[in-house]
Design a protein around this motif. Structure first.
Motif, PDB file in Angstrom:
ATOM      1  N   ALA A   1       0.825  -1.209   0.000  1.00 53.49           N
ATOM      2  CA  ALA A   1       0.000   0.000   0.000  1.00 53.49           C
ATOM      3  C   ALA A   1       0.859   1.259   0.000  1.00 53.49           C
ATOM      4  CB  ALA A   1      -0.934  -0.009   1.204  1.00 53.49           C
ATOM      5  N   VAL A   2       1.941   1.232   0.754  1.00 51.12           N
ATOM      6  CA  VAL A   2       2.846   2.389   0.796  1.00 51.12           C
ATOM      7  C   VAL A   2       3.474   2.624  -0.570  1.00 51.12           C
ATOM      8  CG1 VAL A   2       5.049   3.238   1.711  1.00 51.12           C
ATOM      9  CG2 VAL A   2       3.336   2.305   3.262  1.00 51.12           C
ATOM     10  N   LEU A   3       3.961   1.562  -1.204  1.00 53.48           N
ATOM     11  CA  LEU A   3       4.573   1.715  -2.527  1.00 53.48           C
ATOM     12  C   LEU A   3       3.570   2.254  -3.542  1.00 53.48           C
ATOM     13  CD1 LEU A   3       7.031  -1.213  -3.305  1.00 53.48           C
ATOM     14  CD2 LEU A   3       7.469   1.021  -2.305  1.00 53.48           C
ATOM     15  N   THR A   4       2.338   1.768  -3.460  1.00 53.22           N
ATOM     16  CA  THR A   4       1.312   2.224  -4.399  1.00 53.22           C
ATOM     17  C   THR A   4       0.959   3.688  -4.171  1.00 53.22           C
ATOM     18  OG1 THR A   4       0.393  -0.022  -4.410  1.00 53.22           O
ATOM     19  CG2 THR A   4      -0.980   1.718  -5.330  1.00 53.22           C
ATOM     20  N   ALA A   5       0.913   4.088  -2.911  1.00 56.12           N
ATOM     21  CA  ALA A   5       0.531   5.462  -2.565  1.00 56.12           C
ATOM     22  C   ALA A   5       1.653   6.468  -2.781  1.00 56.12           C
ATOM     23  CB  ALA A   5       0.073   5.514  -1.107  1.00 56.12           C
ATOM     24  N   THR A   6       2.864   5.988  -3.033  1.00 56.45           N
ATOM     25  CA  THR A   6       4.015   6.901  -3.175  1.00 56.45           C
ATOM     26  C   THR A   6       4.722   6.691  -4.511  1.00 56.45           C
ATOM     27  OG1 THR A   6       5.465   5.320  -2.027  1.00 56.45           O
ATOM     28  CG2 THR A   6       4.414   7.034  -0.681  1.00 56.45           C
ATOM     29  N   ARG A   7       3.952   6.454  -5.550  1.00 62.49           N
ATOM     30  CA  ARG A   7       4.564   6.315  -6.874  1.00 62.49           C
ATOM     31  C   ARG A   7       5.459   7.530  -7.141  1.00 62.49           C
ATOM     32  NH1 ARG A   7      -0.873   4.929  -7.761  1.00 62.49           N
ATOM     33  NH2 ARG A   7      -1.251   2.791  -8.454  1.00 62.49           N
ATOM     34  N   PRO A   8       6.643   7.317  -7.707  1.00 63.85           N
ATOM     35  CA  PRO A   8       7.608   8.425  -7.853  1.00 63.85           C
ATOM     36  C   PRO A   8       7.242   9.386  -8.979  1.00 63.85           C
ATOM     37  CG  PRO A   8       8.523   6.403  -8.758  1.00 63.85           C
ATOM     38  CD  PRO A   8       7.228   6.025  -8.126  1.00 63.85           C
ATOM     39  N   MET A   9       6.150  10.110  -8.786  1.00 61.27           N
ATOM     40  CA  MET A   9       5.730  11.142  -9.729  1.00 61.27           C
ATOM     41  C   MET A   9       6.498  12.437  -9.444  1.00 61.27           C
ATOM     42  SD  MET A   9       3.456   9.358 -11.369  1.00 61.27           S
ATOM     43  CE  MET A   9       2.361  10.458 -12.262  1.00 61.27           C
TER      44      MET A   9
ATOM     45  N   GLY B   1      29.941  -1.795  13.791  1.00 60.65           N
ATOM     46  CA  GLY B   1      30.898  -1.138  14.665  1.00 60.65           C
ATOM     47  C   GLY B   1      30.317  -0.079  15.573  1.00 60.65           C
ATOM     48  N   LYS B   2      29.036  -0.219  15.939  1.00 61.63           N
ATOM     49  CA  LYS B   2      28.395   0.712  16.857  1.00 61.63           C
ATOM     50  C   LYS B   2      27.817  -0.062  18.027  1.00 61.63           C
ATOM     51  CE  LYS B   2      29.076   4.311  14.206  1.00 61.63           C
ATOM     52  NZ  LYS B   2      29.977   5.406  14.607  1.00 61.63           N
ATOM     53  N   LYS B   3      27.418   0.669  19.070  1.00 59.37           N
ATOM     54  CA  LYS B   3      26.906   0.000  20.267  1.00 59.37           C
ATOM     55  C   LYS B   3      25.479  -0.505  20.059  1.00 59.37           C
ATOM     56  CE  LYS B   3      26.656   0.485  25.285  1.00 59.37           C
ATOM     57  NZ  LYS B   3      26.858   1.411  26.445  1.00 59.37           N
ATOM     58  N   TYR B   4      24.586   0.389  19.641  1.00 55.65           N
ATOM     59  CA  TYR B   4      23.193   0.020  19.406  1.00 55.65           C
ATOM     60  C   TYR B   4      22.728   0.625  18.082  1.00 55.65           C
ATOM     61  CZ  TYR B   4      23.064  -1.243  24.364  1.00 55.65           C
ATOM     62  OH  TYR B   4      23.306  -1.804  25.592  1.00 55.65           O
ATOM     63  N   VAL B   5      22.054  -0.174  17.276  1.00 52.04           N
ATOM     64  CA  VAL B   5      21.694   0.259  15.923  1.00 52.04           C
ATOM     65  C   VAL B   5      20.308  -0.277  15.551  1.00 52.04           C
ATOM     66  CG1 VAL B   5      22.189  -0.328  13.481  1.00 52.04           C
ATOM     67  CG2 VAL B   5      23.985   0.665  14.922  1.00 52.04           C
ATOM     68  N   GLU B   6      19.568   0.503  14.762  1.00 51.48           N
ATOM     69  CA  GLU B   6      18.387   0.007  14.064  1.00 51.48           C
ATOM     70  C   GLU B   6      18.752  -0.153  12.594  1.00 51.48           C
ATOM     71  OE1 GLU B   6      14.450   1.497  16.519  1.00 51.48           O
ATOM     72  OE2 GLU B   6      15.271   2.811  14.978  1.00 51.48           O
ATOM     73  N   ALA B   7      18.362  -1.285  12.014  1.00 53.74           N
ATOM     74  CA  ALA B   7      18.740  -1.621  10.635  1.00 53.74           C
ATOM     75  C   ALA B   7      17.520  -1.540   9.724  1.00 53.74           C
ATOM     76  CB  ALA B   7      19.337  -3.026  10.593  1.00 53.74           C
ATOM     77  N   PHE B   8      17.744  -1.049   8.495  1.00 55.38           N
ATOM     78  CA  PHE B   8      16.664  -0.857   7.533  1.00 55.38           C
ATOM     79  C   PHE B   8      17.092  -1.312   6.147  1.00 55.38           C
ATOM     80  CE2 PHE B   8      16.347   2.313  10.834  1.00 55.38           C
ATOM     81  CZ  PHE B   8      15.008   2.283  11.187  1.00 55.38           C
ATOM     82  N   LYS B   9      16.111  -1.666   5.344  1.00 51.97           N
ATOM     83  CA  LYS B   9      16.321  -1.929   3.935  1.00 51.97           C
ATOM     84  C   LYS B   9      15.832  -0.708   3.161  1.00 51.97           C
ATOM     85  CE  LYS B   9      17.095  -4.258   0.128  1.00 51.97           C
ATOM     86  NZ  LYS B   9      18.476  -4.455  -0.325  1.00 51.97           N
ATOM     87  N   SER B  10      16.739  -0.074   2.410  1.00 53.50           N
ATOM     88  CA  SER B  10      16.371   1.095   1.632  1.00 53.50           C
ATOM     89  C   SER B  10      15.494   0.664   0.456  1.00 53.50           C
ATOM     90  CB  SER B  10      17.629   1.804   1.124  1.00 53.50           C
ATOM     91  OG  SER B  10      17.281   2.873   0.288  1.00 53.50           O
ATOM     92  N   VAL B  11      14.322   1.249   0.342  1.00 55.54           N
ATOM     93  CA  VAL B  11      13.395   0.963  -0.754  1.00 55.54           C
ATOM     94  C   VAL B  11      13.567   1.997  -1.859  1.00 55.54           C
ATOM     95  CG1 VAL B  11      10.966   0.698  -1.415  1.00 55.54           C
ATOM     96  CG2 VAL B  11      11.747  -0.058   0.854  1.00 55.54           C
ATOM     97  N   ARG B  12      13.696   3.248  -1.466  1.00 54.33           N
ATOM     98  CA  ARG B  12      13.902   4.334  -2.431  1.00 54.33           C
ATOM     99  C   ARG B  12      14.580   5.496  -1.728  1.00 54.33           C
ATOM    100  NH1 ARG B  12       8.561   6.395  -4.132  1.00 54.33           N
ATOM    101  NH2 ARG B  12       8.403   4.381  -5.188  1.00 54.33           N
ATOM    102  N   ALA B  13      15.541   6.094  -2.356  1.00 60.42           N
ATOM    103  CA  ALA B  13      16.195   7.292  -1.817  1.00 60.42           C
ATOM    104  C   ALA B  13      16.566   8.198  -2.973  1.00 60.42           C
ATOM    105  CB  ALA B  13      17.434   6.921  -1.015  1.00 60.42           C
ATOM    106  N   ILE B  14      15.875   9.320  -3.076  1.00 62.37           N
ATOM    107  CA  ILE B  14      16.139  10.294  -4.124  1.00 62.37           C
ATOM    108  C   ILE B  14      16.910  11.444  -3.495  1.00 62.37           C
ATOM    109  CG2 ILE B  14      15.105  11.811  -5.859  1.00 62.37           C
ATOM    110  CD1 ILE B  14      12.621   9.991  -5.745  1.00 62.37           C
ATOM    111  N   LYS B  15      18.122  11.618  -3.917  1.00 64.46           N
ATOM    112  CA  LYS B  15      19.002  12.642  -3.343  1.00 64.46           C
ATOM    113  C   LYS B  15      19.190  13.803  -4.303  1.00 64.46           C
ATOM    114  CE  LYS B  15      19.923  10.113   0.341  1.00 64.46           C
ATOM    115  NZ  LYS B  15      19.435  10.509   1.694  1.00 64.46           N
TER     116      LYS B  15
END
Length: 224
Positions: A127-135, A210-224
């Motif tokens: 649903a998120v991917l559908t609602a955020t089409r890269p227009m 190499g850090k003490k505490y981390v949250e890990a993510f899978k990048s789906v899209r990143a427009i820089k």
């Protein structure tokens, strides 16, 4: 104008488990954060209507306390049936995500991993991917999938391969404090959805980079 984050999660407590350490870090740096919860939650399976009403009331109170700890700007809560998102027309869920997204115009969305064991997580991702089409006029420039303990790692074969890591050494305490408010959802160790399990997972992810505490993510899209 501050940058905005939207967390789109299937159930109450998923938002905390998935990314509250990272979101706390970003709020401290000046971001605004919003939460969209699509489903009733894991405690809503009781068929007794009165019990169900009480459970949902308890869960909503816990959610508000958890969100207040971080300073979530606004929470949007819907009551799609727990573990039954596949019985709902996907378009109906997409419309809710689009409505909230268009109200906020977030720069970043955090949401579920596409291959979680839980069907509601899978459909939320779609649903998120559908609602955020890269227009051209799409506000969302970054989308990240998070892991949910007792869902992501319980699927087989394992396929969550994170490529983005946020150091939450300074905000893990806020994540744990928020999770403590979800008393009806917490379990005792060695269940993954325990305070000890959350800390151990953050420590494991930290060790990987190499850090003490981390949250890990899978990048789906990143427009820089």
């Amino acid at each position: 104008m501050p940058k905005k984050i939207l967390i789109v999660a299937a159930h109450p407590d998923d938002e905390v488990l998935g990314c509250f350490g990272t979101v706390a870090k970003l709020i401290k740096s000046g971001y605004e954060a919003y939460v969209l919860l699509l489903g009733e939650g894991k405690t809503s399976r009781d068929t007794n209507k009165e019990n169900k009403k009480d459970e949902l009331c308890t869960l909503n109170k816990e959610m508000k306390k958890a969100h207040d700890i971080l300073g979530i700007k606004k929470s949007f809560v819907y009551n799609f049936a727990d573990n039954r998102f596949d019985s709902i027309n996907l378009l109906d869920i997409v419309k809710i995500v689009s409505k909230v997204k268009n109200e906020i115009n977030p720069d970043i969305i955090f949401t579920h991993f596409e291959n979680d064991l839980n069907i509601d997580h899978q459909i939320t991702y779609k649903a998120v991917l559908t609602a955020t089409r890269p227009m051209e006029d799409e506000s969302v420039k970054e989308i990240y999938s998070f892991e949910i303990l007792s869902s992501t790692e319980w699927n087989y074969p394992l396929s969550f391969s994170p490529d983005t890591f946020f150091d939450i050494s300074d905000t893990l305490d806020l994540k744990l404090k928020a999770m403590k408010e979800y008393k009806s959802e917490l379990r005792d160790y060695p269940h993954p959805r325990s305070l000890e399990g959350i800390e151990l997972n953050a420590k494991y992810n930290g060790m990987r980079v190499g850090k003490k505490y981390v949250e890990a993510f899978k990048s789906v899209r990143a427009i820089k």
